[in-house]
Structures are given as structure tokens and as C-alpha cells.
Design an enzyme around this catalytic site. Sequence first.
Site, short mmCIF file in Angstrom:
data_model
loop_
_atom_site.label_atom_id
_atom_site.label_comp_id
_atom_site.label_asym_id
_atom_site.label_seq_id
_atom_site.Cartn_x
_atom_site.Cartn_y
_atom_site.Cartn_z
N HIS A 222 -19.40 -34.02 -26.41
CA HIS A 222 -20.57 -34.84 -26.11
C HIS A 222 -20.65 -36.00 -27.10
O HIS A 222 -20.45 -35.79 -28.30
CB HIS A 222 -21.85 -34.00 -26.16
CG HIS A 222 -23.06 -34.78 -25.76
ND1 HIS A 222 -23.33 -35.10 -24.45
CD2 HIS A 222 -24.05 -35.34 -26.50
CE1 HIS A 222 -24.44 -35.83 -24.41
NE2 HIS A 222 -24.89 -35.99 -25.64
N GLY B 150 -11.23 -39.88 -17.65
CA GLY B 150 -10.25 -38.91 -18.13
C GLY B 150 -9.56 -39.27 -19.44
O GLY B 150 -8.49 -38.74 -19.73
N SER B 151 -10.19 -40.11 -20.25
CA SER B 151 -9.50 -40.47 -21.50
C SER B 151 -9.38 -39.27 -22.45
O SER B 151 -8.40 -39.15 -23.18
CB SER B 151 -10.19 -41.66 -22.18
OG SER B 151 -11.46 -41.30 -22.66
N ASN B 152 -10.37 -38.38 -22.44
CA ASN B 152 -10.25 -37.16 -23.26
C ASN B 152 -9.18 -36.23 -22.70
O ASN B 152 -8.45 -35.61 -23.46
CB ASN B 152 -11.60 -36.43 -23.35
CG ASN B 152 -12.51 -37.08 -24.37
OD1 ASN B 152 -12.31 -36.92 -25.58
ND2 ASN B 152 -13.49 -37.84 -23.90
N MET C 128 -19.60 -33.99 -15.18
CA MET C 128 -21.00 -34.39 -15.18
C MET C 128 -21.87 -33.50 -14.29
O MET C 128 -22.84 -33.98 -13.69
CB MET C 128 -21.12 -35.86 -14.77
CG MET C 128 -20.51 -36.79 -15.82
SD MET C 128 -20.93 -36.29 -17.51
CE MET C 128 -21.06 -37.85 -18.33
N ARG C 129 -21.55 -32.22 -14.23
CA ARG C 129 -22.42 -31.28 -13.53
C ARG C 129 -22.68 -30.08 -14.43
O ARG C 129 -21.77 -29.67 -15.17
CB ARG C 129 -21.79 -30.81 -12.22
CG ARG C 129 -21.86 -31.87 -11.15
CD ARG C 129 -21.11 -31.46 -9.92
NE ARG C 129 -20.93 -32.61 -9.07
CZ ARG C 129 -21.78 -32.96 -8.09
NH1 ARG C 129 -22.83 -32.24 -7.82
NH2 ARG C 129 -21.54 -34.05 -7.38
N ASN D 6 -17.29 -28.05 -24.44
CA ASN D 6 -17.65 -29.40 -24.00
C ASN D 6 -17.57 -30.37 -25.17
O ASN D 6 -17.71 -29.98 -26.33
CB ASN D 6 -19.10 -29.37 -23.46
CG ASN D 6 -19.53 -30.70 -22.88
OD1 ASN D 6 -18.74 -31.39 -22.21
ND2 ASN D 6 -20.76 -31.10 -23.12
C1 GAR Z 1 -17.03 -38.71 -22.89
O1 GAR Z 1 -17.54 -39.73 -23.72
C2 GAR Z 1 -17.81 -37.43 -23.07
O2 GAR Z 1 -18.25 -37.25 -24.38
C3 GAR Z 1 -18.95 -37.62 -22.12
O3 GAR Z 1 -18.35 -38.20 -20.99
C4 GAR Z 1 -17.30 -39.06 -21.42
C5 GAR Z 1 -16.08 -38.82 -20.55
O4 GAR Z 1 -15.10 -39.77 -20.84
N1 GAR Z 1 -19.58 -36.39 -21.81
C6 GAR Z 1 -20.90 -36.23 -21.75
O5 GAR Z 1 -21.69 -37.13 -21.88
C7 GAR Z 1 -21.36 -34.80 -21.50
N2 GAR Z 1 -22.77 -34.73 -21.50
P1 GAR Z 1 -13.60 -39.57 -20.35
O6 GAR Z 1 -13.64 -39.31 -18.85
O7 GAR Z 1 -12.93 -40.88 -20.67
O8 GAR Z 1 -13.01 -38.41 -21.12
#
Ligand code: GAR
Length: 194
Positions: free
Chosen positions: A112, A13-15, A93-94, A110
Site C-alpha cells: 500500500h 502491474g509495475s509491482n 482493487m477489490r 498487500n
Molecule cells: C501500487 O501503488 C499499490 O501500492 C497500490 O496500487 C498500485 C498498483 O500499481 N495499491 C493500493 O492502493 C492498495 N490499496 P501497479 O499496478 O503498478 O503495481
Amino acid sequence: MTVPIAILGSGKGSNCRAILRNIQEGKLSAQAQVVISDVLDAPILDIAREFGVPNVYLPPGSFRTRLEPAAEAELVETLRKARVELVVLAGFMRVLKEQMLSAFPRRIINVHPSLLPKFPGLEAWKQALVAGEKVTGVTVHFVDEQIDHGDVIAQRAVPVLRDDTPESLHARIQAVEHALYPEALENVCRQLQP
Ligand code: GAR
């Protein structure tokens, strides 16, 4: 005016934290209505609690890469009840399917960790490292029916350094995500406002 959003994630969940912080600091004209996770003990739900945002665990059903149809229907229902106008994926991730895509056309976004169309899928930073790329990056895009695909909203490059490990590269990419994602969302929110 603020745009009511939901944040969906499966992991740390850092984003989500970066987005909620930007809202708190008045830099993002959105209101977080709810944070939803398909993982019961995902840290993203703790972050929502920390910021006082309603949070929901959505049991995904028995499929591995998508929600079961009943779970996706429940997701649509939860988002509608919360009057969400924009769905923000932050490490969810779904793959979302027809029910979600038709309920929120061009309203699901999203982030990525690569310069799409390069390296869709899991652990894109490792893919870039294995491919010997000198530059990779971050993409923010509208979600369509394909995995990590759809109209690009914003992209930013990240250098790959000679002595990078998967961890060091991922950390550099995530720092860029935390700046780029809130900025890109602010642009979308401004366009959605009357
Ligand atoms: C992020 O790096 C995001 O770009 C990636 O999951 C991570 C979640 O990090 N998403 C994907 O790869 C989508 N295909 P977070 O939970 O720290 O935000």
C-alpha cells in the site's frame, strides 16, 4: 526450495514486474504459478505473458468494490488448483472476503502506498499531499478483513517534496515499492520454507 505464489492485480502491474524480475534474477525464492486479474485488458496480464507466467482473467461479477461470492469461490478454486501457498496482491482493487481469508489465513500479502495506518483507501499519495505531510511511504502487510489493514511486514518512508505533484510523488513511492515489496516477500518466503 521456492514458495509457489500467485500475483493478483487490477492495473498496470509495475509491482508484478518487479516481483517477476526478482524471481528471474534469483533474488526471490518464489515460483509464480499464476497471475490473476479482475480486469480483462489489464496490463498486468501482458506482463505475465511477457515472463511466461500463466495468466487468468477472473470475471468479478457486478459488485464494485469486492468480488461476487461465486467469483471469490472461483478464485479460491483457481489458487488451490495452482497449489499456491502465498497470495500476493499487487494493485488488486477489490476487498477480499471470508472465503479467501479462511482459505489462505496469514497467507495473503498487500502493498500500500502510505505509512499505514495513515491513508488507507484509494490514491493514498494524493491523500498525503492534501494533508500536507512531509513524509509518507510504503507498507507491506498481511491482509485481514479490513481495508488496507493487518500486521505490518515492512515499511519504508518516502519524503514529500515542496513542489511535488500527485504524479511526481506517486512515481517516487512506486520506485520504493518496487524495491521493498520483493525484499519483504523474500523474508516471508524464507520463513515459510522448511
Ligand atoms: C501500487 O501503488 C499499490 O501500492 C497500490 O496500487 C498500485 C498498483 O500499481 N495499491 C493500493 O492502493 C492498495 N490499496 P501497479 O499496478 O503498478 O503495481
